[in-house]
Design a protein around this motif. Structure first.
Motif, mmCIF file in Angstrom:
data_model
loop_
_atom_site.group_PDB
_atom_site.id
_atom_site.type_symbol
_atom_site.label_atom_id
_atom_site.label_comp_id
_atom_site.label_asym_id
_atom_site.label_seq_id
_atom_site.Cartn_x
_atom_site.Cartn_y
_atom_site.Cartn_z
ATOM 1 N N VAL A 63 0.843 -1.196 0.000
ATOM 2 C CA VAL A 63 0.000 0.000 0.000
ATOM 3 C C VAL A 63 0.877 1.245 0.000
ATOM 4 O O VAL A 63 1.926 1.268 0.646
ATOM 5 C CB VAL A 63 -0.900 -0.004 1.265
ATOM 6 C CG1 VAL A 63 -1.714 1.269 1.370
ATOM 7 C CG2 VAL A 63 -1.814 -1.224 1.265
ATOM 8 N N LEU A 64 0.457 2.283 -0.736
ATOM 9 C CA LEU A 64 1.173 3.554 -0.708
ATOM 10 C C LEU A 64 0.236 4.637 -0.180
ATOM 11 O O LEU A 64 -0.862 4.812 -0.698
ATOM 12 C CB LEU A 64 1.670 3.946 -2.102
ATOM 13 C CG LEU A 64 2.473 5.253 -2.132
ATOM 14 C CD1 LEU A 64 3.773 5.113 -1.342
ATOM 15 C CD2 LEU A 64 2.761 5.690 -3.554
ATOM 16 N N ALA A 65 0.673 5.336 0.850
ATOM 17 C CA ALA A 65 -0.079 6.473 1.382
ATOM 18 C C ALA A 65 0.358 7.724 0.628
ATOM 19 O O ALA A 65 1.555 7.967 0.463
ATOM 20 C CB ALA A 65 0.185 6.637 2.872
ATOM 21 N N TRP A 74 -4.980 12.577 3.703
ATOM 22 C CA TRP A 74 -4.164 11.412 3.359
ATOM 23 C C TRP A 74 -5.071 10.266 2.933
ATOM 24 O O TRP A 74 -6.085 9.992 3.558
ATOM 25 C CB TRP A 74 -3.298 10.999 4.543
ATOM 26 C CG TRP A 74 -2.199 11.973 4.776
ATOM 27 C CD1 TRP A 74 -2.196 13.021 5.645
ATOM 28 C CD2 TRP A 74 -0.938 11.998 4.106
ATOM 29 N NE1 TRP A 74 -1.004 13.710 5.542
ATOM 30 C CE2 TRP A 74 -0.216 13.101 4.615
ATOM 31 C CE3 TRP A 74 -0.351 11.196 3.131
ATOM 32 C CZ2 TRP A 74 1.065 13.416 4.168
ATOM 33 C CZ3 TRP A 74 0.928 11.512 2.690
ATOM 34 C CH2 TRP A 74 1.623 12.607 3.208
ATOM 35 N N ARG A 75 -4.694 9.619 1.843
ATOM 36 C CA ARG A 75 -5.410 8.454 1.325
ATOM 37 C C ARG A 75 -4.348 7.426 0.955
ATOM 38 O O ARG A 75 -3.167 7.737 0.874
ATOM 39 C CB ARG A 75 -6.217 8.813 0.064
ATOM 40 C CG ARG A 75 -7.238 9.929 0.253
ATOM 41 C CD ARG A 75 -8.416 9.453 1.112
ATOM 42 N NE ARG A 75 -9.445 10.471 1.216
ATOM 43 C CZ ARG A 75 -9.508 11.386 2.156
ATOM 44 N NH1 ARG A 75 -8.559 11.471 3.074
ATOM 45 N NH2 ARG A 75 -10.491 12.251 2.198
ATOM 46 N N SER A 76 -4.791 6.212 0.664
ATOM 47 C CA SER A 76 -3.824 5.217 0.211
ATOM 48 C C SER A 76 -4.463 4.336 -0.846
ATOM 49 O O SER A 76 -5.682 4.260 -0.960
ATOM 50 C CB SER A 76 -3.320 4.379 1.390
ATOM 51 O OG SER A 76 -4.388 3.745 2.032
#
Length: 88
Positions: A63-65, A74-76
């Protein structure tokens, strides 16, 4: 084409500016997110106490934030849900 880009290439692009990331959400919806990791576009980091720091989650390599510029939060996304990646 994003297919030729590595994860590191994409992280560098996000650190240099705003990118449009298209991915499939967990519920199956497709989403295009305008996001960045560029330092001067990110909100100031809150001061973290030592106690809170020991409770942080381990980073998940799947996962990348990123910082969603439109949602201002902030989302991922999961790397394996990525459909398209383009520099703005």
């Amino acid at each position: 084409s994003y297919i030729m880009m590595t994860k590191d290439d994409m992280k560098i692009a996000l650190q240099q500016g705003v990118c449009n990331v298209t991915f499939t959400k967990v519920n199956g919806d497709e989403r295009v997110m305008k996001c960045t990791l560029k330092e001067d576009l990110l909100p100031a980091k809150p001061l973290v106490t030592e106690d809170a720091e020991t409770k942080t989650k381990k980073p998940n390599p799947d996962v990348l934030a990123v910082y969603d510029v439109k949602a201002a939060g902030w989302r991922s996304f999961r790397w394996d849900s990525l459909k398209d990646f383009e520099l703005e």
